[in-house]
Scaffold this motif. Structure first.
Motif, PDB file in Angstrom:
ATOM      1  N   ASP A   8       0.936  -1.087  -0.137  1.00 43.79           N
ATOM      2  CA  ASP A   8       0.164  -0.087   0.226  1.00 43.79           C
ATOM      3  C   ASP A   8       1.206   1.420  -0.193  1.00 43.79           C
ATOM      4  O   ASP A   8       0.783   2.083   0.401  1.00 43.79           O
ATOM      5  CB  ASP A   8      -1.481  -0.105   0.889  1.00 43.79           C
ATOM      6  CG  ASP A   8      -1.658  -1.124   1.020  1.00 43.79           C
ATOM      7  OD1 ASP A   8      -2.246  -1.488   0.293  1.00 43.79           O
ATOM      8  OD2 ASP A   8      -2.657  -1.808   2.282  1.00 43.79           O
ATOM      9  N   GLU A  10       2.618   3.820  -1.470  1.00 42.64           N
ATOM     10  CA  GLU A  10       3.052   5.081  -2.462  1.00 42.64           C
ATOM     11  C   GLU A  10       3.825   4.510  -2.936  1.00 42.64           C
ATOM     12  O   GLU A  10       5.145   5.014  -3.305  1.00 42.64           O
ATOM     13  CB  GLU A  10       2.618   6.657  -2.238  1.00 42.64           C
ATOM     14  CG  GLU A  10       1.738   7.206  -1.409  1.00 42.64           C
ATOM     15  CD  GLU A  10       2.284   9.279  -1.418  1.00 42.64           C
ATOM     16  OE1 GLU A  10       2.867   9.442  -2.060  1.00 42.64           O
ATOM     17  OE2 GLU A  10       1.349   9.029  -0.612  1.00 42.64           O
ATOM     18  N   ASP A  12       5.725   6.163  -5.766  1.00 36.86           N
ATOM     19  CA  ASP A  12       6.716   6.354  -5.540  1.00 36.86           C
ATOM     20  C   ASP A  12       7.908   6.671  -4.054  1.00 36.86           C
ATOM     21  O   ASP A  12       9.081   6.430  -4.402  1.00 36.86           O
ATOM     22  CB  ASP A  12       7.051   8.595  -5.604  1.00 36.86           C
ATOM     23  CG  ASP A  12       5.962   9.597  -6.862  1.00 36.86           C
ATOM     24  OD1 ASP A  12       6.231   8.061  -8.251  1.00 36.86           O
ATOM     25  OD2 ASP A  12       5.528   9.975  -7.012  1.00 36.86           O
ATOM     26  N   CYS A  13       7.306   6.008  -3.213  1.00 35.84           N
ATOM     27  CA  CYS A  13       7.870   5.541  -2.144  1.00 35.84           C
ATOM     28  C   CYS A  13       8.689   4.696  -2.363  1.00 35.84           C
ATOM     29  O   CYS A  13       9.760   4.049  -1.970  1.00 35.84           O
ATOM     30  CB  CYS A  13       6.945   5.875  -1.071  1.00 35.84           C
ATOM     31  SG  CYS A  13       7.100   7.866  -0.262  1.00 35.84           S
ATOM     32  N   SER A  36       2.284  -4.522  -7.105  1.00 33.37           N
ATOM     33  CA  SER A  36       2.256  -3.532  -6.598  1.00 33.37           C
ATOM     34  C   SER A  36       4.071  -3.459  -6.783  1.00 33.37           C
ATOM     35  O   SER A  36       4.634  -2.444  -7.441  1.00 33.37           O
ATOM     36  CB  SER A  36       2.387  -2.385  -5.397  1.00 33.37           C
ATOM     37  OG  SER A  36       2.369  -3.296  -4.207  1.00 33.37           O
TER      38      SER A  36
END
Length: 273
Positions: A8, A10, A12-13, A36
């Motif tokens: 979950d 983000e 970019d992180c 992801s």
């Protein structure tokens, strides 16, 4: 409090984190964690720094290439094909690249390179070095270069001077550093800060050329060289302004009978300036 999951995070992180885990994990672990992470691992920013093991195709050991073939169910994959695949993940954004033995010069078309280390395999290095002066013309950001040998060294550093305004560090394995090479270093790389010539053949007079000409040297590694005596106090005096001067194991060539005469001429000139 509800437990948060890595998937979950983000996007970019995730890219920022995965860009720090290393090439092996990016290939063999990260893509298989979750969708992801797999998607994030495809971002070119994750592949900016690529460090290949020197030998990735050994019959007597399980290597990174073996792990790659096993994980992706690939029966045949050459070192060259594997290297191109990995470097290709950066889409030209690779800034740091340490290459393995067994790949061709095709992987060098990365305009963003800041650091490059070529293979130590001398047969293959000749192929790289023959086109390297031309390729350097594309690497305006290059700061650090490690060469597998000293072939075409003069042409290479001449091109560096023309293209790479921020260049600061050169390492050459087992270099033959004659007067031409020493003079080219001084002429083309006067602001160089780090110079590694470990294991080189370098006559004392040529070492003097470098010591007198490269005034900004902070690190000089001439360990295990042939052509000068590491314990000579006069050598230490000439290098006294260099913060890190490594010369252990270097010795005078037993056939170099004119050392004393040559030194006196050069050293007298050095003291008179």
């Amino acid at each position: 409090m509800e437990e948060r999951k890595w998937e979950d995070l983000e996007f970019d992180c995730s890219v920022n984190v995965l860009g720090r885990v290393g090439m092996e994990s990016l290939l063999l672990d990260v893509p298989f964690v979750c969708k992801s992470w797999y998607k994030a691992s495809l971002n070119p920013s994750c592949w900016k720094r690529l460090v290949f093991p020197q030998d990735i195709d050994l019959r007597w050991d399980f290597t990174l290439l073996d792990g790659f073939k096993e994980k992706y169910k690939i029966h045949k994959c050459s070192v060259d094909a594997f290297t191109k695949f990995v470097v290709g993940r950066s889409h030209g954004n690779c800034a740091g690249l340490i290459l393995p033995n067994g790949c061709t010069e095709e992987v060098l078309k990365c305009p963003a390179l800041v650091f490059l280390s070529l293979p130590s395999d001398h047969n293959l290095s000749s192929e790289y070095l023959s086109i390297l002066p031309t390729l350097i013309g594309r690497w305006e950001h290059l700061e650090n270069l490690r060469l597998g040998n000293s072939e075409k060294l003069v042409h290479i550093i001449t091109q560096i001077n023309l293209t790479c305004s921020k260049f600061s560090s050169l390492s050459v394995s087992s270099a033959t550093t004659g007067e031409e090479e020493a003079s080219a270093i001084v002429t083309n790389l006067p602001n160089i800060k780090s110079l590694i010539l470990r294991g080189a053949w370098i006559h004392f007079r040529n070492l003097v050329i470098i010591l007198q000409g490269c005034k900004n040297l902070v690190h000089l590694d001439v360990r295990d060289c042939t052509g000068f005596n590491s314990d000579d106090e006069r050598v230490l005096e000439l290098a006294s302004n260099i913060k890190t001067f490594m010369r252990e194991g270097s010795m005078l060539d037993i056939h170099d009978d004119d050392y004393g005469l040559v030194f006196e001429i050069l050293f007298d000139g050095y003291r008179s300036t």
